[in-house]
Each structure stands twice: as structure tokens, then as C-alpha cells.
Design a protein around this motif. Sequence first.
Motif, PDB file in Angstrom:
ATOM      1  N   LEU A 217       0.825  -1.203   0.000  1.00 35.49           N
ATOM      2  CA  LEU A 217       0.000   0.000   0.000  1.00 35.49           C
ATOM      3  C   LEU A 217       0.864   1.260   0.000  1.00 35.49           C
ATOM      4  CD1 LEU A 217      -2.783   1.295   0.067  1.00 35.49           C
ATOM      5  CD2 LEU A 217      -2.778   1.025   2.553  1.00 35.49           C
ATOM      6  N   VAL A 218       1.923   1.258   0.792  1.00 38.48           N
ATOM      7  CA  VAL A 218       2.826   2.416   0.812  1.00 38.48           C
ATOM      8  C   VAL A 218       3.463   2.607  -0.563  1.00 38.48           C
ATOM      9  CG1 VAL A 218       5.026   3.271   1.729  1.00 38.48           C
ATOM     10  CG2 VAL A 218       3.242   2.472   3.284  1.00 38.48           C
ATOM     11  N   ILE A 219       3.867   1.516  -1.201  1.00 34.12           N
ATOM     12  CA  ILE A 219       4.454   1.605  -2.550  1.00 34.12           C
ATOM     13  C   ILE A 219       3.458   2.246  -3.511  1.00 34.12           C
ATOM     14  CG2 ILE A 219       5.289   0.261  -4.530  1.00 34.12           C
ATOM     15  CD1 ILE A 219       7.213   0.248  -2.105  1.00 34.12           C
ATOM     16  N   GLU A 220       2.228   1.754  -3.509  1.00 38.54           N
ATOM     17  CA  GLU A 220       1.202   2.292  -4.410  1.00 38.54           C
ATOM     18  C   GLU A 220       0.967   3.775  -4.151  1.00 38.54           C
ATOM     19  OE1 GLU A 220      -2.190  -0.198  -3.704  1.00 38.54           O
ATOM     20  OE2 GLU A 220      -1.251  -1.933  -4.656  1.00 38.54           O
ATOM     21  N   LYS A 221       0.851   4.145  -2.893  1.00 39.36           N
ATOM     22  CA  LYS A 221       0.603   5.545  -2.538  1.00 39.36           C
ATOM     23  C   LYS A 221       1.812   6.422  -2.867  1.00 39.36           C
ATOM     24  CE  LYS A 221      -3.470   4.899  -0.598  1.00 39.36           C
ATOM     25  NZ  LYS A 221      -4.691   5.552  -1.048  1.00 39.36           N
ATOM     26  N   ALA A 222       3.019   5.920  -2.601  1.00 41.47           N
ATOM     27  CA  ALA A 222       4.234   6.694  -2.882  1.00 41.47           C
ATOM     28  C   ALA A 222       4.356   7.007  -4.367  1.00 41.47           C
ATOM     29  CB  ALA A 222       5.466   5.929  -2.396  1.00 41.47           C
ATOM     30  N   ALA A 223       4.027   6.032  -5.204  1.00 45.71           N
ATOM     31  CA  ALA A 223       4.140   6.224  -6.652  1.00 45.71           C
ATOM     32  C   ALA A 223       3.191   7.303  -7.161  1.00 45.71           C
ATOM     33  CB  ALA A 223       3.876   4.899  -7.368  1.00 45.71           C
ATOM     34  N   ALA A 224       2.083   7.495  -6.461  1.00 40.13           N
ATOM     35  CA  ALA A 224       1.075   8.458  -6.903  1.00 40.13           C
ATOM     36  C   ALA A 224       1.212   9.828  -6.229  1.00 40.13           C
ATOM     37  CB  ALA A 224      -0.319   7.893  -6.617  1.00 40.13           C
ATOM     38  N   MET A 225       2.126   9.951  -5.271  1.00 45.79           N
ATOM     39  CA  MET A 225       2.245  11.211  -4.539  1.00 45.79           C
ATOM     40  C   MET A 225       2.801  12.322  -5.435  1.00 45.79           C
ATOM     41  SD  MET A 225       3.666  10.083  -0.803  1.00 45.79           S
ATOM     42  CE  MET A 225       3.650  11.755  -0.161  1.00 45.79           C
ATOM     43  N   PRO A 226       2.148  13.480  -5.418  1.00 40.59           N
ATOM     44  CA  PRO A 226       2.656  14.588  -6.231  1.00 40.59           C
ATOM     45  C   PRO A 226       3.912  15.219  -5.648  1.00 40.59           C
ATOM     46  CG  PRO A 226       0.732  15.291  -4.999  1.00 40.59           C
ATOM     47  CD  PRO A 226       0.904  13.817  -4.742  1.00 40.59           C
ATOM     48  N   ARG A 227       4.079  15.100  -4.322  1.00 39.19           N
ATOM     49  CA  ARG A 227       5.248  15.678  -3.658  1.00 39.19           C
ATOM     50  C   ARG A 227       5.307  15.172  -2.220  1.00 39.19           C
ATOM     51  NH1 ARG A 227       1.591  19.188  -4.629  1.00 39.19           N
ATOM     52  NH2 ARG A 227       0.497  20.343  -3.032  1.00 39.19           N
ATOM     53  N   GLN A 228       6.431  15.421  -1.604  1.00 33.57           N
ATOM     54  CA  GLN A 228       6.624  15.069  -0.201  1.00 33.57           C
ATOM     55  C   GLN A 228       5.645  15.878   0.652  1.00 33.57           C
ATOM     56  OE1 GLN A 228      10.411  16.303   1.407  1.00 33.57           O
ATOM     57  NE2 GLN A 228      10.564  14.456   2.658  1.00 33.57           N
ATOM     58  N   CYS A 229       5.140  15.272   1.694  1.00 37.96           N
ATOM     59  CA  CYS A 229       4.177  15.948   2.572  1.00 37.96           C
ATOM     60  C   CYS A 229       4.919  16.557   3.757  1.00 37.96           C
ATOM     61  CB  CYS A 229       3.119  14.966   3.050  1.00 37.96           C
ATOM     62  SG  CYS A 229       1.841  15.747   4.037  1.00 37.96           S
ATOM     63  N   ILE A 230       5.147  17.859   3.675  1.00 34.89           N
ATOM     64  CA  ILE A 230       5.820  18.566   4.767  1.00 34.89           C
ATOM     65  C   ILE A 230       5.050  19.842   5.088  1.00 34.89           C
ATOM     66  CG2 ILE A 230       8.148  17.669   4.393  1.00 34.89           C
ATOM     67  CD1 ILE A 230       8.777  20.154   2.772  1.00 34.89           C
ATOM     68  N   SER A 231       5.170  20.266   6.320  1.00 37.08           N
ATOM     69  CA  SER A 231       4.499  21.489   6.759  1.00 37.08           C
ATOM     70  C   SER A 231       5.261  22.705   6.240  1.00 37.08           C
ATOM     71  CB  SER A 231       4.421  21.522   8.282  1.00 37.08           C
ATOM     72  OG  SER A 231       5.724  21.616   8.822  1.00 37.08           O
ATOM     73  N   GLY A 232       4.697  23.863   6.447  1.00 42.89           N
ATOM     74  CA  GLY A 232       5.330  25.104   6.017  1.00 42.89           C
ATOM     75  C   GLY A 232       6.694  25.328   6.637  1.00 42.89           C
ATOM     76  N   ASP A 233       6.925  24.738   7.813  1.00 45.57           N
ATOM     77  CA  ASP A 233       8.229  24.900   8.451  1.00 45.57           C
ATOM     78  C   ASP A 233       9.179  23.744   8.151  1.00 45.57           C
ATOM     79  OD1 ASP A 233       6.884  23.064   9.995  1.00 45.57           O
ATOM     80  OD2 ASP A 233       7.044  24.180  11.870  1.00 45.57           O
ATOM     81  N   GLY A 234       8.837  22.933   7.128  1.00 47.06           N
ATOM     82  CA  GLY A 234       9.746  21.891   6.670  1.00 47.06           C
ATOM     83  C   GLY A 234       9.715  20.595   7.444  1.00 47.06           C
ATOM     84  N   ILE A 235       8.701  20.399   8.261  1.00 50.56           N
ATOM     85  CA  ILE A 235       8.600  19.172   9.054  1.00 50.56           C
ATOM     86  C   ILE A 235       7.559  18.261   8.421  1.00 50.56           C
ATOM     87  CG2 ILE A 235       7.957  18.238  11.314  1.00 50.56           C
ATOM     88  CD1 ILE A 235       8.925  20.904  12.515  1.00 50.56           C
ATOM     89  N   CYS A 236       7.872  16.967   8.355  1.00 48.23           N
ATOM     90  CA  CYS A 236       6.934  15.985   7.834  1.00 48.23           C
ATOM     91  C   CYS A 236       5.654  16.022   8.656  1.00 48.23           C
ATOM     92  CB  CYS A 236       7.555  14.592   7.903  1.00 48.23           C
ATOM     93  SG  CYS A 236       6.377  13.284   7.529  1.00 48.23           S
TER      94      CYS A 236
END
Length: 136
Positions: free
Chosen positions: A15-34
Amino acid sequence: MTTPKTVLAQAIFDLVIEKAAAMPRQCISGDGICCLRDSNGNACFLGQIMSDDEVRPNGRLINGSADGLLQRGELPERYRDHVDLIELLQGVHDDLGNWTLGGSADKVEMRSEFLSIASAYGFNTRTLDQHFPAGA
């Protein structure tokens, strides 16, 4: 030997593989934290495998590592035996070297890290090969 625990571990990996392949970008907050989920609807790997209700119990957005959520009693029960795996997978998300300058997944880098995890856990790599093909 295949057990319910190993079947769920493989399912989490896939599931993580499938979701990772479809992610438009890394999910981080405005201050650079996941973060599990951001205001644009993106989610980190842990946030991807949790339902909306699990990420927002009582309407409050939770955040943190799998281990942190476990310690606070916020990690869904089905994932509690898989914290180490989820932390390894989340490490792939959090590593800036796995994302291109444009923000999308660097499939070569991610494949390498996912292969290491698959090898350590004895996972089937069919889903990995489909979404992160060798030489892509």
C-alpha cells in the motif's frame, strides 16, 4: 511461514508503494517538518495508510511518528505490531534525497530504499516492480 502478521506487513508495504508512486510531492508542513496530512490534501506514508477518522479523531488533526502515535495511544490497533516497518517506510518519505527538485518522487532512489526494506523483511516485490520499475 506465512502468518496473519506477515500478510499484513506485506499489505502495508504494498500500500505504501502504491501511494508513494502516486504522490505529487513530499508531505511537509510550512516549516519543513513531515506531517501526516497537510492543508493541500497530501499525506506522508503513515498518513496515507490511516483513514481520515484515524488521522482526525474528534476532528483534531494528530501528527507524529508511528512510534510517537503508539506511545500516545493514537496508532490504529492493526499497525501496532508493525511500528518498526512503518518507521522504516516513513524514513523513505522523510529523506529529502528521495525527492526531485520539482518535488516528485525520485523513483530510482526510492526503489533502492524500498528494495532494502523488502529484502530485510522477505517481501514479494511485485508491487514495487510495477510502480517503481528497475531503470526507471
